[in-house]
Scaffold this motif. Structure first.
Motif, PDB file in Angstrom:
ATOM      1  N   VAL A  70      -0.009   1.341  73.345  1.00  0.00           N
ATOM      2  CA  VAL A  70      -0.135  -0.225  72.772  1.00  0.00           C
ATOM      3  C   VAL A  70      -0.658  -0.405  71.780  1.00  0.00           C
ATOM      4  O   VAL A  70      -1.013   0.293  70.848  1.00  0.00           O
ATOM      5  CB  VAL A  70      -0.819  -1.567  73.313  1.00  0.00           C
ATOM      6  N   ASP A  71      -0.497  -1.399  70.380  1.00  0.00           N
ATOM      7  CA  ASP A  71      -0.680  -1.947  69.493  1.00  0.00           C
ATOM      8  C   ASP A  71      -2.240  -1.768  69.778  1.00  0.00           C
ATOM      9  O   ASP A  71      -3.065  -1.871  68.509  1.00  0.00           O
ATOM     10  CB  ASP A  71      -0.011  -2.462  68.741  1.00  0.00           C
ATOM     11  N   ASP A  72      -2.259  -3.244  71.208  1.00  0.00           N
ATOM     12  CA  ASP A  72      -4.123  -3.650  70.582  1.00  0.00           C
ATOM     13  C   ASP A  72      -4.342  -3.480  71.982  1.00  0.00           C
ATOM     14  O   ASP A  72      -3.861  -3.144  73.330  1.00  0.00           O
ATOM     15  CB  ASP A  72      -3.666  -5.417  70.392  1.00  0.00           C
ATOM     16  N   GLU A  73      -5.837  -2.485  72.539  1.00  0.00           N
ATOM     17  CA  GLU A  73      -6.751  -1.927  73.533  1.00  0.00           C
ATOM     18  C   GLU A  73      -6.372  -3.079  74.356  1.00  0.00           C
ATOM     19  O   GLU A  73      -6.322  -3.071  75.721  1.00  0.00           O
ATOM     20  CB  GLU A  73      -7.851  -1.584  73.377  1.00  0.00           C
TER      21      GLU A  73
ATOM     22  N   PRO B 143       6.703  -3.072  80.075  1.00  0.00           N
ATOM     23  CA  PRO B 143       6.994  -3.319  78.309  1.00  0.00           C
ATOM     24  C   PRO B 143       7.024  -2.080  77.284  1.00  0.00           C
ATOM     25  O   PRO B 143       6.816  -2.149  76.513  1.00  0.00           O
ATOM     26  CB  PRO B 143       7.078  -4.970  78.660  1.00  0.00           C
ATOM     27  N   TYR B 144       5.529  -0.616  78.598  1.00  0.00           N
ATOM     28  CA  TYR B 144       5.441  -0.072  76.741  1.00  0.00           C
ATOM     29  C   TYR B 144       5.933   1.107  77.396  1.00  0.00           C
ATOM     30  O   TYR B 144       5.934   1.959  78.389  1.00  0.00           O
ATOM     31  CB  TYR B 144       3.832  -0.386  76.650  1.00  0.00           C
TER      32      TYR B 144
END
Length: 58
Positions: free
Chosen positions: A15-18, A45-46
């Motif tokens: 993911v882009d952000d935790e 969705p990841y």
């Protein structure tokens, strides 16, 4: 390389952000082999991988 993982199941998600995932909204469905929304309408969705750590026995 001295760290150890406790026995159990782990999920690694890209993911882009935790804080991108609210885990209360997701469940693992072993019959599907997938992580799905609690209402089963869609999968996570990841990119993710699920792995298990178990004790080594000879």
């Amino acid at each position: 390389m001295g760290c150890r993982l406790a026995e159990g199941n782990y999920i690694a998600v890209q993911v882009d952000d935790e804080i991108a995932i609210d885990w209360k909204r997701w469940v693992y469905k072993p019959d599907m082999g997938a992580i799905v929304n609690r209402d089963n309408s869609y999968t996570l969705p990841y990119n993710y991988v699920i792995f298990r750590v178990s004790r080594y026995e000879e």
